[in-house]
Motif scaffolding. Structure first.
Motif, PDB file in Angstrom:
ATOM      1  N   TRP A 266       0.851  -1.178   0.000  1.00  0.00           N
ATOM      2  CA  TRP A 266       0.000   0.000   0.000  1.00  0.00           C
ATOM      3  C   TRP A 266       0.889   1.232   0.000  1.00  0.00           C
TER       4      TRP A 266
ATOM      5  N   LEU B  56      -5.279   3.827   6.917  1.00  0.00           N
ATOM      6  CA  LEU B  56      -4.900   2.499   6.436  1.00  0.00           C
ATOM      7  C   LEU B  56      -4.841   1.464   7.561  1.00  0.00           C
TER       8      LEU B  56
ATOM      9  N   GLN C 183      -3.482   8.908  -1.768  1.00  0.00           N
ATOM     10  CA  GLN C 183      -3.457   7.684  -0.966  1.00  0.00           C
ATOM     11  C   GLN C 183      -3.864   7.988   0.479  1.00  0.00           C
TER      12      GLN C 183
END
Length: 184
Positions: free
Chosen positions: A37, A71, A65
């Motif tokens: 990622w 995340l 992102q």
């Protein structure tokens, strides 16, 4: 033997600036998944030119992102309660610890070991023990300094060490691999 190989790339020398994480999942001594990622670091859009020269990740690559906090719900199941292996684990674990602290996220309950350290015990007499040298020696192809590829290479290298030493469990790690297991 099950473990998660982990690798971070950072945007700056600050340990809480991950811009990419790679994870490789090993179940029953088989690689079953590799993922990565991109991460928008805390210091965005500031990237250190040296870091960019190493991994090639630029601010434009991470512009859209998620940051690490966003995340974390995806990453936590990969790390919580797991046995982690990283090449030069002191770096990767410090990135994880510092980033979690920066975002006030509790540390996961996880254990870890360092493939750099156990490689020195298993393949004695080499002049260098960096990931590239060890992977070249073992004919493991990878794209150095990209997190998914480095994590996959670390997993493949660790599996070679596990096979060579006949290590079947975490309990045998110190005796057979010559490497301790620490807590995150």
């Amino acid at each position: 033997m099950d473990f998660i190989a982990l690798d971070f790339e950072t945007a700056t020398p600050q340990r809480d600036s991950p811009c990419e994480i790679g994870i490789t999942v090993v179940k029953d001594t088989q690689i079953v998944e590799t993922r990565s990622w991109l991460i928008k670091p805390l210091y965005y859009p500031h990237f250190n030119h040296f870091n960019v020269a190493v991994h090639g990740i630029k601010p434009t690559d991470v512009k859209d992102q998620p940051d690490f906090r966003e995340l974390w719900p995806v990453l936590q199941p990969y790390l919580e309660g797991q046995f982690l292996i990283a090449h030069n684990a002191s770096f990767d674990m410090s990135v994880l610890r510092k980033t979690l602290a920066t975002y006030s996220i509790p540390l996961p309950e996880a254990r870890y070991s360092c493939s750099l350290k156990f490689s020195k015990n298993i393949w004695k007499g080499m002049t260098k023990y960096d990931l590239k040298t060890l992977c070249n020696m073992h004919r493991i192809d990878f794209q150095h300094h990209r997190a998914a590829s480095d994590a996959h290479a670390c997993a493949a290298l660790s599996l070679k060490a596990i096979e060579q030493t006949g290590t079947a469990s975490e309990e045998e790690f110190l005796a057979k691999m010559g490497s301790k297991i620490s807590r995150v």
